[in-house]
Structure formats: structure tokens, C-alpha cells
Write a protein that holds these residues in place. Structure first.
Motif, PDB file in Angstrom:
ATOM      1  N   MET A   1       0.836  -1.169   0.000  1.00  0.00           N
ATOM      2  CA  MET A   1       0.000   0.000   0.000  1.00  0.00           C
ATOM      3  C   MET A   1       0.891   1.246   0.000  1.00  0.00           C
ATOM      4  O   MET A   1       1.791   1.364   0.823  1.00  0.00           O
ATOM      5  CB  MET A   1      -0.890  -0.014   1.242  1.00  0.00           C
ATOM      6  CG  MET A   1      -1.785   1.183   1.333  1.00  0.00           C
ATOM      7  SD  MET A   1      -3.015   1.024   2.627  1.00  0.00           S
ATOM      8  CE  MET A   1      -2.165   1.826   3.944  1.00  0.00           C
ATOM      9  N   THR A   2       0.673   2.114  -0.927  1.00  0.00           N
ATOM     10  CA  THR A   2       1.473   3.332  -1.025  1.00  0.00           C
ATOM     11  C   THR A   2       0.780   4.480  -0.291  1.00  0.00           C
ATOM     12  O   THR A   2      -0.429   4.458  -0.072  1.00  0.00           O
ATOM     13  CB  THR A   2       1.683   3.727  -2.498  1.00  0.00           C
ATOM     14  OG1 THR A   2       0.420   3.963  -3.094  1.00  0.00           O
ATOM     15  CG2 THR A   2       2.430   2.640  -3.241  1.00  0.00           C
ATOM     16  N   PHE A   3       1.593   5.469   0.083  1.00  0.00           N
ATOM     17  CA  PHE A   3       1.070   6.657   0.757  1.00  0.00           C
ATOM     18  C   PHE A   3       2.059   7.797   0.547  1.00  0.00           C
ATOM     19  O   PHE A   3       3.167   7.594   0.053  1.00  0.00           O
ATOM     20  CB  PHE A   3       0.842   6.380   2.251  1.00  0.00           C
ATOM     21  CG  PHE A   3       2.069   5.953   2.998  1.00  0.00           C
ATOM     22  CD1 PHE A   3       2.827   6.878   3.694  1.00  0.00           C
ATOM     23  CD2 PHE A   3       2.471   4.623   2.997  1.00  0.00           C
ATOM     24  CE1 PHE A   3       3.966   6.485   4.382  1.00  0.00           C
ATOM     25  CE2 PHE A   3       3.600   4.221   3.691  1.00  0.00           C
ATOM     26  CZ  PHE A   3       4.351   5.150   4.384  1.00  0.00           C
ATOM     27  N   LEU A   4       1.671   9.003   0.912  1.00  0.00           N
ATOM     28  CA  LEU A   4       2.545  10.172   0.783  1.00  0.00           C
ATOM     29  C   LEU A   4       3.442  10.278   2.003  1.00  0.00           C
ATOM     30  O   LEU A   4       2.979  10.156   3.138  1.00  0.00           O
ATOM     31  CB  LEU A   4       1.718  11.450   0.656  1.00  0.00           C
ATOM     32  CG  LEU A   4       0.916  11.614  -0.633  1.00  0.00           C
ATOM     33  CD1 LEU A   4       0.116  12.907  -0.587  1.00  0.00           C
ATOM     34  CD2 LEU A   4       1.826  11.593  -1.836  1.00  0.00           C
ATOM     35  N   ARG A   6       5.460  11.832   4.937  1.00  0.00           N
ATOM     36  CA  ARG A   6       5.242  13.011   5.771  1.00  0.00           C
ATOM     37  C   ARG A   6       6.554  13.629   6.235  1.00  0.00           C
ATOM     38  O   ARG A   6       6.586  14.762   6.695  1.00  0.00           O
ATOM     39  CB  ARG A   6       4.392  12.641   6.987  1.00  0.00           C
ATOM     40  CG  ARG A   6       2.981  12.246   6.594  1.00  0.00           C
ATOM     41  CD  ARG A   6       2.151  11.813   7.766  1.00  0.00           C
ATOM     42  NE  ARG A   6       2.160  12.787   8.837  1.00  0.00           N
ATOM     43  CZ  ARG A   6       1.819  12.507  10.087  1.00  0.00           C
ATOM     44  NH1 ARG A   6       1.438  11.292  10.409  1.00  0.00           N
ATOM     45  NH2 ARG A   6       1.854  13.426  11.011  1.00  0.00           N
ATOM     46  N   ILE A  25       5.660   9.615  -3.080  1.00  0.00           N
ATOM     47  CA  ILE A  25       4.851   8.403  -2.923  1.00  0.00           C
ATOM     48  C   ILE A  25       5.788   7.290  -2.467  1.00  0.00           C
ATOM     49  O   ILE A  25       6.774   6.975  -3.132  1.00  0.00           O
ATOM     50  CB  ILE A  25       4.143   8.026  -4.227  1.00  0.00           C
ATOM     51  CG1 ILE A  25       3.216   9.159  -4.655  1.00  0.00           C
ATOM     52  CG2 ILE A  25       3.371   6.725  -4.059  1.00  0.00           C
ATOM     53  CD1 ILE A  25       2.571   8.952  -6.006  1.00  0.00           C
ATOM     54  N   GLU A  27       6.259   3.448   0.134  1.00  0.00           N
ATOM     55  CA  GLU A  27       5.612   2.258   0.670  1.00  0.00           C
ATOM     56  C   GLU A  27       6.592   1.539   1.583  1.00  0.00           C
ATOM     57  O   GLU A  27       7.800   1.743   1.503  1.00  0.00           O
ATOM     58  CB  GLU A  27       5.149   1.328  -0.442  1.00  0.00           C
ATOM     59  CG  GLU A  27       6.258   0.803  -1.332  1.00  0.00           C
ATOM     60  CD  GLU A  27       5.739  -0.030  -2.482  1.00  0.00           C
ATOM     61  OE1 GLU A  27       4.694  -0.685  -2.322  1.00  0.00           O
ATOM     62  OE2 GLU A  27       6.384  -0.021  -3.538  1.00  0.00           O
ATOM     63  N   TYR A  28       6.054   0.714   2.470  1.00  0.00           N
ATOM     64  CA  TYR A  28       6.884  -0.131   3.322  1.00  0.00           C
ATOM     65  C   TYR A  28       6.969  -1.511   2.695  1.00  0.00           C
ATOM     66  O   TYR A  28       5.962  -2.105   2.338  1.00  0.00           O
ATOM     67  CB  TYR A  28       6.281  -0.259   4.729  1.00  0.00           C
ATOM     68  CG  TYR A  28       6.637   0.896   5.631  1.00  0.00           C
ATOM     69  CD1 TYR A  28       7.902   0.968   6.208  1.00  0.00           C
ATOM     70  CD2 TYR A  28       5.723   1.898   5.911  1.00  0.00           C
ATOM     71  CE1 TYR A  28       8.238   2.027   7.038  1.00  0.00           C
ATOM     72  CE2 TYR A  28       6.050   2.949   6.744  1.00  0.00           C
ATOM     73  CZ  TYR A  28       7.306   3.001   7.308  1.00  0.00           C
ATOM     74  OH  TYR A  28       7.652   4.048   8.130  1.00  0.00           O
ATOM     75  N   GLU A  36       7.991   4.394  -4.165  1.00  0.00           N
ATOM     76  CA  GLU A  36       7.164   3.481  -4.947  1.00  0.00           C
ATOM     77  C   GLU A  36       7.993   2.992  -6.135  1.00  0.00           C
ATOM     78  O   GLU A  36       8.584   3.781  -6.860  1.00  0.00           O
ATOM     79  CB  GLU A  36       5.906   4.191  -5.438  1.00  0.00           C
ATOM     80  CG  GLU A  36       4.995   3.311  -6.240  1.00  0.00           C
ATOM     81  CD  GLU A  36       3.790   4.053  -6.779  1.00  0.00           C
ATOM     82  OE1 GLU A  36       2.746   3.418  -6.916  1.00  0.00           O
ATOM     83  OE2 GLU A  36       3.910   5.260  -7.073  1.00  0.00           O
TER      84      GLU A  36
END
Length: 69
Positions: A1-4, A6, A25, A27-28, A36
């Protein structure tokens, strides 16, 4: 799951020259933060330890006491 992202941080992919910057963007993957599309570099694991001085043996085979493995 990707996210921005911070916060700014290094990318866990050692071949990636770009740091992670706020707003990228990301991800872990296996608990390591990467851009990403990047993949984290696996850990090499522990290196052998000198039986005399108990320091990790360097890649050239030498250690802190001068003994060769």
C-alpha cells in the motif's frame, strides 16, 4: 500500500540516489521505507568475528589485531 511521505528520510534501496522527501509516494516493504517502485536491499547478515580480538573481520580478511582469517 502506497502513501505520501510526511517526513524526509533515506530510501532503503541502496541503489536509489534520491532521498525520500515530504510528499513523495512511498511504501513499506518488509518494514523498510522505499519510494514506490524501489526495492529494499537485503541485509548481508553478520560477518565472521576474529577469535583473538573479537572484532568483525574486514572484507579483505584483516581485523583489528592484525591477524588474518
Amino acid at each position: 500500500m502506497t502513501f505520501l511521505a510526511r517526513f524526509n528520510s533515506p530510501c532503503a534501496d541502496r541503489t536509489c540516489d534520491e532521498p525520500i522527501e515530504r510528499g513523495d509516494i512511498v511504501e513499506y516493504i518488509d518494514d523498510q521505507l522505499v519510494h514506490e517502485g524501489c526495492t529494499p536491499t537485503p541485509d548481508r547478515g553478520p560477518r565472521p568475528v576474529c577469535h583473538i580480538c573479537f572484532i568483525e573481520i574486514a572484507l579483505n580478511g584483516a581485523c583489528g589485531c592484525g591477524a588474518l582469517a
